[in-house]
Design an enzyme around this catalytic site. Sequence first.
Site, PDB file in Angstrom:
ATOM      1  N   MET A  22       0.846  -1.200   0.000  1.00 20.90           N
ATOM      2  CA  MET A  22       0.000   0.000   0.000  1.00 20.90           C
ATOM      3  C   MET A  22       0.883   1.252   0.000  1.00 20.90           C
ATOM      4  O   MET A  22       0.428   2.346   0.351  1.00 20.90           O
ATOM      5  CB  MET A  22      -0.925  -0.014   1.205  1.00 20.90           C
ATOM      6  CG  MET A  22      -1.929  -1.167   1.159  1.00 20.90           C
ATOM      7  SD  MET A  22      -3.463  -0.814   2.001  1.00 20.90           S
ATOM      8  CE  MET A  22      -2.908  -0.589   3.669  1.00 20.90           C
ATOM      9  N   HIS A  71       9.186  -3.532   3.425  1.00 21.83           N
ATOM     10  CA  HIS A  71       8.826  -3.732   2.010  1.00 21.83           C
ATOM     11  C   HIS A  71      10.074  -4.046   1.173  1.00 21.83           C
ATOM     12  O   HIS A  71      10.050  -4.903   0.299  1.00 21.83           O
ATOM     13  CB  HIS A  71       8.172  -2.468   1.438  1.00 21.83           C
ATOM     14  CG  HIS A  71       6.903  -2.047   2.126  1.00 21.83           C
ATOM     15  ND1 HIS A  71       6.801  -0.909   2.881  1.00 21.83           N
ATOM     16  CD2 HIS A  71       5.663  -2.618   2.167  1.00 21.83           C
ATOM     17  CE1 HIS A  71       5.571  -0.776   3.338  1.00 21.83           C
ATOM     18  NE2 HIS A  71       4.852  -1.805   2.927  1.00 21.83           N
ATOM     19  N   GLY A  74       4.796 -10.424   3.889  1.00 20.58           N
ATOM     20  CA  GLY A  74       5.505 -10.358   5.163  1.00 20.58           C
ATOM     21  C   GLY A  74       4.790 -11.141   6.251  1.00 20.58           C
ATOM     22  O   GLY A  74       3.559 -11.164   6.304  1.00 20.58           O
ATOM     23  N   ASP A 114       2.198  -9.480   8.876  1.00 13.97           N
ATOM     24  CA  ASP A 114       0.737  -9.635   8.755  1.00 13.97           C
ATOM     25  C   ASP A 114       0.456 -11.131   8.640  1.00 13.97           C
ATOM     26  O   ASP A 114       0.117 -11.634   7.569  1.00 13.97           O
ATOM     27  CB  ASP A 114       0.251  -8.885   7.514  1.00 13.97           C
ATOM     28  CG  ASP A 114       0.563  -7.404   7.587  1.00 13.97           C
ATOM     29  OD1 ASP A 114      -0.302  -6.642   8.010  1.00 13.97           O
ATOM     30  OD2 ASP A 114       1.705  -7.023   7.244  1.00 13.97           O
TER      31      ASP A 114
HETATM   32  P1  AMP Z   1       1.459  -2.995   3.475  1.00 15.83           P
HETATM   33  O1  AMP Z   1       2.027  -1.940   2.577  1.00 15.83           O
HETATM   34  O2  AMP Z   1       1.441  -2.615   4.909  1.00 15.83           O
HETATM   35  O3  AMP Z   1       0.145  -3.528   2.968  1.00 15.83           O
HETATM   36  O4  AMP Z   1       2.461  -4.226   3.404  1.00 15.83           O
HETATM   37  C1  AMP Z   1       2.834  -4.796   2.170  1.00 15.83           C
HETATM   38  C2  AMP Z   1       3.606  -6.060   2.440  1.00 15.83           C
HETATM   39  O5  AMP Z   1       4.775  -5.758   3.208  1.00 15.83           O
HETATM   40  C3  AMP Z   1       2.806  -7.096   3.273  1.00 15.83           C
HETATM   41  O6  AMP Z   1       3.073  -8.390   2.764  1.00 15.83           O
HETATM   42  C4  AMP Z   1       3.373  -6.914   4.656  1.00 15.83           C
HETATM   43  O7  AMP Z   1       3.265  -8.075   5.454  1.00 15.83           O
HETATM   44  C5  AMP Z   1       4.826  -6.594   4.338  1.00 15.83           C
HETATM   45  N1  AMP Z   1       5.431  -5.906   5.478  1.00 15.83           N
HETATM   46  C6  AMP Z   1       4.991  -4.793   6.102  1.00 15.83           C
HETATM   47  N2  AMP Z   1       5.777  -4.499   7.162  1.00 15.83           N
HETATM   48  C7  AMP Z   1       6.739  -5.457   7.213  1.00 15.83           C
HETATM   49  C8  AMP Z   1       7.840  -5.725   8.072  1.00 15.83           C
HETATM   50  N3  AMP Z   1       8.111  -4.963   9.109  1.00 15.83           N
HETATM   51  N4  AMP Z   1       8.602  -6.809   7.815  1.00 15.83           N
HETATM   52  C9  AMP Z   1       8.324  -7.622   6.760  1.00 15.83           C
HETATM   53  N5  AMP Z   1       7.301  -7.428   5.915  1.00 15.83           N
HETATM   54  C10 AMP Z   1       6.513  -6.367   6.133  1.00 15.83           C
END
Ligand code: AMP
Length: 279
Positions: A30, A37, A147, A150
């Site tokens: 997002m 990321h 990740g 989540d």
């Molecule tokens: P988001 O932009 O928050 O929807 O996350 C996009 C992807 O990045 C998802 O698969 C999350 O699980 C992963 N992600 C977010 N934060 C982390 C983190 N601290 N460590 C590893 N993966 C992450």
Amino acid sequence: MKAIKDTLQMQKIAFKHLKDGDKIGLVPTMGALHNGHVSLIEKSIKNDDITIVSIFVNPIQFGSDEDYLKYPRHLKKDLEICKKNHVDYVFMPSVNNMFSQAYKTFVEVEVLQSMMCGAFRPVYFRGVATVVLKLFNISCADRAYFGMKDFQQLKIIEKMTKDLNFRTKIVPCPIVREKSGLALSSRNSYLSDEEKLLSLNISKILKEAAKEFKNKTLNVVEKKAVNKLKKIPNSRIDYAEIVSVKDLSPADKNTKKAVFAVAVWIGKTRLIDNTKMTK
Ligand code: AMP
């Protein structure tokens, strides 16, 4: 690196790569990219011929009382990060391009979508599963990177992929943390300095619980951790549950591989974190 805004154009490009025999990696995000990321992007760059990063703040996964409008958006910086990390395509569609006014189709992953985060955010996982399915179809991904931060989302995507016979392989990626232990999250930018200090307690408490899980009973470990979480000033627990890694069902004394997953509000910011636990 190319930035693509149109779903059809992205799909055409992806089909061409598929036809040419390229392996395609997808990193759905997002935006407001951070090193969590980047760790997913690095994996795809290493594994795949082509890496597509999607940046889309997905409206259908936010409840009406949630932070869709104020969710951090830093497109210029995100594009710089992607370029620096050798991403091939950034897919950044508009809301209308993904979900036209006439849009009517949704994916539900029963049971898994209703527990933990789903119990507090009723439309969340339906929105996530639907957009991820669309992204798989648009990107023709051979591999998609998610990740473990989540964890419930990861389990839901794995289940959807299996149930619906997707060819996309799901690659789980470890949680990236600050030196302090705080799990990186785009929402950390909501925290004041004082709240950030308080939030460090969450990962600390999880780490202690994981250690204790080796030789104490599950109930004792869970209760102790919940009591500690409750004592964090300015905090409120949505849930704090030790569940089976396999299917997120409540762990019991026979569970060898568990995850302690929590969602805790610090002030007005909802943080999630988890740790794996093994006997
Ligand atoms: P988001 O932009 O928050 O929807 O996350 C996009 C992807 O990045 C998802 O698969 C999350 O699980 C992963 N992600 C977010 N934060 C982390 C983190 N601290 N460590 C590893 N993966 C992450």
